[in-house]
Write a protein that holds these residues in place. Sequence first.
Motif, mmCIF file in Angstrom:
data_model
loop_
_atom_site.group_PDB
_atom_site.id
_atom_site.type_symbol
_atom_site.label_atom_id
_atom_site.label_comp_id
_atom_site.label_asym_id
_atom_site.label_seq_id
_atom_site.Cartn_x
_atom_site.Cartn_y
_atom_site.Cartn_z
ATOM 1 N N ASP A 198 0.864 -1.174 0.000
ATOM 2 C CA ASP A 198 0.000 0.000 0.000
ATOM 3 C C ASP A 198 0.904 1.229 0.000
ATOM 4 N N TYR B 52 -10.225 2.809 -4.694
ATOM 5 C CA TYR B 52 -9.554 2.489 -3.432
ATOM 6 C C TYR B 52 -10.357 2.947 -2.220
ATOM 7 N N TYR C 189 -2.961 -5.606 -4.582
ATOM 8 C CA TYR C 189 -4.037 -5.067 -5.405
ATOM 9 C C TYR C 189 -3.760 -5.293 -6.888
ATOM 10 N N GLU D 240 -5.045 -3.489 -10.313
ATOM 11 C CA GLU D 240 -5.790 -2.415 -10.975
ATOM 12 C C GLU D 240 -5.906 -2.781 -12.438
ATOM 13 N N ALA E 241 -8.763 -6.276 -4.493
ATOM 14 C CA ALA E 241 -7.911 -6.174 -3.308
ATOM 15 C C ALA E 241 -8.024 -7.490 -2.547
#
Length: 174
Positions: free
Chosen positions: A83, A139, A157, A159, A171
């Motif tokens: 993160d 998010y 994650y 994307e 996620a």
Amino acid sequence: MTRWLFIVALLIAFGFAGVYTYLGGFRTAAVTLETTTQPIFLAGRYFAGRVSSDQFGPLFRQAQQLHQSNQLRGDLANIYYNDPAAADDSVQAFVGLVVADTISQQLPTDYRYRVFAAGQRVVHARIQASYMVAPDKLYSGVKTFAEKQQLKLRHHYLERFGADDKAQVLAVVK
């Protein structure tokens, strides 16, 4: 004179609001808890370092160029292994494109394959919005959903930015 400045400022504000609306900025993400059923293959390059690094931005541009030139067919995508907001602007990412399989296309010499595994429990957020506003919406939707459902995220994650501004984030849940 101040009346004209007020009118100009109002027109500019309406212009920005119109552009933001067009980009999908007022839309909210649809969020669900799912289990991935199939592996997702990515072709791209790995990066570890600061988001502000001179090497990070060109990875996205290279993937975009490969996509636009049809040298690689697929959706623009990234896997984040941490993160960045919690890691003091440091990121571990694999940047590239989601591809159908690992055999039908020849990769550029500096590209490799990575797999986002099947069978993982994920919080899946989807939105139809431009890539410029979608990540914040996705998010925040993921984090809000995880808090409400009392889920812990692994900070892993995926994307994906598809055609027609369809964006999504997967996620992984602990």
